[in-house]
Write an enzyme that holds these catalytic residues in place. Structure first.
Site, mmCIF file in Angstrom:
data_model
loop_
_atom_site.group_PDB
_atom_site.id
_atom_site.type_symbol
_atom_site.label_atom_id
_atom_site.label_comp_id
_atom_site.label_asym_id
_atom_site.label_seq_id
_atom_site.Cartn_x
_atom_site.Cartn_y
_atom_site.Cartn_z
ATOM 1 N N GLY A 87 -6.265 -27.987 -4.138
ATOM 2 C CA GLY A 87 -7.485 -28.488 -4.761
ATOM 3 C C GLY A 87 -8.588 -28.828 -3.792
ATOM 4 O O GLY A 87 -9.402 -29.718 -4.062
ATOM 5 N N ASP A 147 0.046 -7.617 1.197
ATOM 6 C CA ASP A 147 0.455 -6.226 1.414
ATOM 7 C C ASP A 147 1.972 -6.098 1.511
ATOM 8 O O ASP A 147 2.496 -5.377 2.362
ATOM 9 C CB ASP A 147 -0.205 -5.629 2.660
ATOM 10 C CG ASP A 147 -0.137 -4.103 2.678
ATOM 11 O OD1 ASP A 147 0.125 -3.515 1.609
ATOM 12 O OD2 ASP A 147 -0.313 -3.496 3.749
ATOM 13 N N GLY A 171 3.075 6.350 8.236
ATOM 14 C CA GLY A 171 4.448 6.556 7.798
ATOM 15 C C GLY A 171 5.377 5.462 8.263
ATOM 16 O O GLY A 171 6.451 5.272 7.695
ATOM 17 N N HIS A 201 0.817 -1.220 0.000
ATOM 18 C CA HIS A 201 0.000 0.000 0.000
ATOM 19 C C HIS A 201 0.850 1.268 0.000
ATOM 20 O O HIS A 201 0.335 2.349 -0.260
ATOM 21 C CB HIS A 201 -0.992 -0.004 1.168
ATOM 22 C CG HIS A 201 -0.395 0.239 2.516
ATOM 23 N ND1 HIS A 201 -0.132 -0.765 3.419
ATOM 24 C CD2 HIS A 201 -0.021 1.382 3.138
ATOM 25 C CE1 HIS A 201 0.371 -0.252 4.525
ATOM 26 N NE2 HIS A 201 0.452 1.051 4.370
ATOM 27 N N SER A 243 4.529 2.385 8.014
ATOM 28 C CA SER A 243 4.219 1.232 7.170
ATOM 29 C C SER A 243 5.426 0.836 6.325
ATOM 30 O O SER A 243 6.028 1.674 5.654
ATOM 31 C CB SER A 243 3.045 1.547 6.248
ATOM 32 O OG SER A 243 1.865 1.699 6.994
#
Length: 474
Positions: free
Chosen positions: A290, A160, A234, A130, A236
């Site tokens: 699966g 992310d 900030g 992000h 992040s």
């Protein structure tokens, strides 16, 4: 008279002697008596160096601080150029922009500020998706004040995470990765980042919890490190470090108020695996088992948001799940010894399984306990297209047009999710999860990437109208 003159002479000699003595004393550095200084208001400062100040936190920060970077994402924008007055009259100055065709030039505007951490000496930077998702170019600020340009190596929106590569040939300081599977509740951790643009801010706290799940809007996030180290906008993409300065997490989110002391970081064991895939392949290779699952009805008195259990609703023919002996109708009691809280959590854990790694499933089948060991294989683009046909009811083909090719809906299965959404043969598929597609191969690759997030979003065009249609793609 004579006696008086002799006395005056002796007095003059003594005065001259005293003057010479004072001059000599001053020349020798002996100061004349001065007015007394008032006593100091506070005791004298203790300026001696103390080894006690160099705590383990200080040592860890000194070791890794140079590897923490500030990431500025810049978006390409159009900037209007003011009109130039032709005649220089007041009318031209006031109304020139109204009657002239507007002119624009390209420019860059900063869209986000975040943090990152250099994880290799050749300049690979690990950060959050992000932080970079809206950027067209990226500037990375180093501790010494320099700014380097960077390019995106790969992104993974579902986790992310993103990897950047710095545009430099010099060897750079980097942080050594540690482990997150042996973190201790209560152990000291250190967060470094760029909160509110305040570069290289250091905060400390403890590991509050591990394997934490939490809600972010409508989405549930699984398997995070919770910490009370201060994490703010900030931070992040910045590192979460242990007391030895090893990278154990990537700071990502906060819950509630900024002062609540509840922050979350992606465990480094998962972040490292994703980063290695992004560097080697440009995308994350998802493991495929699966197996389809769903939640059983909640029992009375169970915790809100909980599940009454997880049941296998389908097993793909020829899949690893079928080969391991998993059957539709089985109830999943545990994965590697840990009970799943919901079908969504189980799917997350199975998709997080590295390719080639096995998971032990504890199953309940008609009252009997059964164990199955399932090994993840790579989800190929061709297999992803088969899943689109099975789960969504959609088959596509390629059609040549002047200037290239288009992806066209070839068939829609009756009563399928695609049929219920109103798709028809002949519709054009322009995008898959916001990625443009113009070939069947591109559609297949985009579908394989979309399955990591469990949602397939198609931009479908019919005539001059276009609409985005979302499908569950577990």
């Amino acid at each position: 008279m004579v006696r008086s003159r002799r006395s005056s002479s002796r007095s003059a000699v003594r005065g001259a002697g005293r003057a010479l003595a004072l001059a000599a004393a001053l020349a020798a550095g002996v100061a004349a008596p001065a007015a007394a200084r008032p006593p100091a208001a506070l005791p004298r400062a203790d300026e001696r160096a103390s080894a006690n100040r160099r705590t383990p936190v200080v040592i860890a920060v000194e070791k890794v601080r140079g590897a923490v970077v500030n990431v500025s994402a810049e978006e390409l924008v159009r900037i209007r150029v003011p009109s130039q007055p032709r005649g220089g009259t007041m009318g031209d100055l006031l109304f020139g922009d109204l009657f002239e065709r507007p002119r624009y030039r390209k420019g860059y505007a900063t869209t986000s500020l975040g943090s990152g951490v250099i994880v290799s000496p050749d300049g690979y930077v690990l950060t959050n998706n992000h932080v970079v998702e809206r950027g067209a170019r990226f500037r990375v600020g180093l501790l010494d004040g320099r700014e380097l340009m960077a390019k995106v190596v790969g992104t993974d929106p579902s986790s992310d995470l993103a990897v950047l590569k710095l545009d430099t040939r010099e060897k750079l300081p980097y942080v050594t990765t540690g482990r997150s599977d042996d973190l201790l509740i209560g152990e000291t951790v250190i967060a470094i980042g760029n909160p509110f643009g305040l570069a290289h801010t250091v905060t400390t706290g403890v590991v509050s919890a591990v394997h934490r799940n939490f809600k972010a809007g409508e989405r549930t996030m699984f398997d995070f490190i919770q910490t009370d180290a201060s994490i703010n906008p900030g931070n992040s993409g910045g590192p979460l470090l242990d007391i030895d300065g090893r990278l154990v997490g990537v700071n990502t989110a906060i819950l509630g108020d900024r002062s609540a002391g509840i922050g979350f970081a992606i465990p480094i064991d998962r972040a490292r695996r994703i980063a290695e895939d992004l560097i080697a392949h440009g995308e994350v290779r998802e493991g495929y088992l699966g197996i389809s699952v769903d939640d059983l009805p909640r029992k009375d008195g169970s915790v809100d948001g909980g599940s009454g259990g997880v049941r296998v609703t389908g097993v793909d023919p020829g899949s690893p799940g079928e080969r391991a002996g998993v059957r539709s109708g089985d109830r999943v009691e545990a994965v590697d010894g840990t009970p799943p809280g919901s079908a969504a959590e189980l799917l997350f854990r199975l998709r997080d399984l590295p390719i080639g790694r096995a998971a032990r499933l504890d199953l309940s089948r008609r009252g009997a306990r059964v164990q199955a060991t399932v090994t993840a294989v790579e989800l190929t683009p061709q297999r992803a297209a088969e899943l689109v046909q099975q789960r969504v009811g959609l088959r596509v083909s390629e059609e040549r047009v002047s200037g290239g090719t288009l992806v066209v809906v070839r068939s829609v299965a009756g009563r399928s999710p695609a049929a219920q959404a109103g798709l028809q043969p002949g519709d054009l598929v322009r995008e898959v999860n916001s990625a443009e597609v113009s070939s069947v191969a591109g559609f297949q690759r985009a579908a394989a990437r979309a399955r990591r997030g469990g949602r397939l979003v198609l931009l479908v065009q019919r005539g001059y109208a276009a609409e985005r249609i979302a499908f569950d793609f577990d």
